[in-house]
Write an enzyme that holds these catalytic residues in place. Structure first.
Site, short mmCIF file in Angstrom:
data_model
loop_
_atom_site.label_atom_id
_atom_site.label_comp_id
_atom_site.label_asym_id
_atom_site.label_seq_id
_atom_site.Cartn_x
_atom_site.Cartn_y
_atom_site.Cartn_z
N LYS A 53 -3.66 13.10 -3.38
CA LYS A 53 -4.11 11.35 -2.60
C LYS A 53 -3.95 10.94 -1.42
O LYS A 53 -5.38 10.97 -0.69
CB LYS A 53 -3.23 9.82 -3.37
CG LYS A 53 -2.60 10.43 -5.30
CD LYS A 53 -1.67 9.68 -4.89
CE LYS A 53 -0.96 9.35 -6.44
NZ LYS A 53 -0.39 8.60 -7.02
N GLN A 94 5.55 7.01 -5.05
CA GLN A 94 5.00 7.64 -6.01
C GLN A 94 6.30 7.99 -6.89
O GLN A 94 7.75 7.88 -6.72
CB GLN A 94 5.29 9.36 -4.49
CG GLN A 94 4.45 10.41 -6.27
CD GLN A 94 3.51 10.37 -7.08
OE1 GLN A 94 2.65 10.01 -6.59
NE2 GLN A 94 3.32 10.55 -8.24
N ASP A 107 -1.43 0.02 -5.82
CA ASP A 107 -0.60 1.20 -6.62
C ASP A 107 -0.89 -0.08 -8.04
O ASP A 107 -0.31 0.76 -9.80
CB ASP A 107 -0.11 2.08 -6.47
CG ASP A 107 0.50 3.06 -7.49
OD1 ASP A 107 -0.97 3.89 -8.05
OD2 ASP A 107 0.94 3.91 -7.59
#
Ligand code: NAP
Length: 279
Positions: free
Chosen positions: A54, A98, A121
């Site tokens: 990413k 994450q 996200d």
């Protein structure tokens, strides 16, 4: 019936190209690049690889990333404090924590420490509610990417029966809400669902988000169904038995190269959107 593979690579490249142009415009206007903070707890190899990938994509699109690696023994309180600090830092535009975090951490508490305007996200309850009510907000990236893929391939969910296998807060549930918002009739299946194959056999659109290699078998797929395999398991294997399912499906995403690239593209796109919104 013609069966077609449904890669997401071209769509992802298109989104990333447009995002890079917007990132350059942001830098021209403000003198700084959009910035994504990436937080990782522990050293799970898959998570480390995902975050690295990413960050590399960010760099290629003209987005800076600030990496915050935390040790495995980090407590919930410490993680929440680290995320809050990023939420309050005006030089950070987006935050990616994450998933998954180690089991001793309250992941929900950590996600909720992300300011809604930086939740690129799409993991907070605020973003989920916005998604569910059809209000402006950031989509959960994988389900958001799935919806863009359907659109890109001309699949109209309205009136179709969509079966989502999996109900995780980051994937199955938001995918179901986004499909519902597009007027699909949605069935959400999970580990307690009885006779899953019979339910999947009634689906016009199948979204597999289980986390078990080749779990969805070819003979579960109704002829002509659209199959979205969001799974990613060791050895580049999805949640659908691709070779078995291909002849039954009209469209089916490959693994790798299907849903994955669109997920990252959406993360970058939403980071630049967050940067503009904050400026
Ligand atoms: P997760 O949190 O482990 O959730 C898995 C879901 O599958 C749960 O809702 C679970 O049901 C359900 N399930 C488990 N066994 C089942 C069974 N026998 N029958 C029906 N449902 C069953 O996983 P996740 O984070 O959503 O991820 C799912 C997959 O997507 C993984 O392969 C992951 O690697 C992949 N993924 C891909 C991307 C991408 O960018 N492409 C991003 C995120 C995740 P219960 O709720 O009842 O336990």
């Amino acid at each position: 019936m013609t069966s077609r593979s449904m890669p997401g690579t071209d769509l992802a490249a298109t989104i990333v190209k447009a995002t890079a142009e917007r990132a350059a415009e942001f830098e021209r206007l403000t003198g700084t690049k959009p910035c994504l903070a990436t937080v990782i707890v522990g050293d799970d190899p898959a998570s480390v690889t995902y975050v690295k990938m990413k960050r590399n994509r960010c760099a290629k699109a003209g987005i800076t990333s600030r990496h915050v690696p935390l040790p495995e023994e980090t407590t919930t309180e410490q993680l929440v404090a680290a995320v809050r600090e990023l939420s309050e830092d005006p030089s950070v535009h987006g935050i990616l924590l994450q998933h998954p975090v180690p089991a001793h951490i309250d992941e929900r508490a950590a996600f909720e420490a992300i300011a809604p305007g930086k939740d690129v996200d799409g993991v907070t309850m605020h973003s989920f509610a916005a998604m569910s009510f059809g209000e402006p907000g950031f989509a959960s990236c994988t389900p958001g990417g799935i919806m863009r893929l359907l659109e890109d391939y001309g699949v109209e969910p309205s009136g179709k029966h969509a079966v989502v296998i999996g109900r995780s807060p980051i994937l199955g549930k938001p995918a179901a809400m986004l499909l519902l918002a597009k007027d699909a009739t949605v069935t959400v299946c999970h580990s307690r669902t009885r006779d899953l194959p019979s339910i999947v056999r009634t689906a016009d659109i199948v979204v597999a988000a289980v986390g078990k290699p080749e779990f969805v078998k070819g003979d579960w797929i109704k002829p002509g169904a659209v199959v979205i395999d969001a799974g990613y398991n060791e050895g580049n294997v999805g949640d659908v038995a691709y070779a078995e399912a291909l002849p039954h499906a009209s469209l089916i995403t490959p693994v790798p190269g299907g849903v994955g690239p669109t997920t990252i593209a959406l993360l970058l796109e939403q980071t630049v959107t967050a940067a503009f919104a904050a400026s």
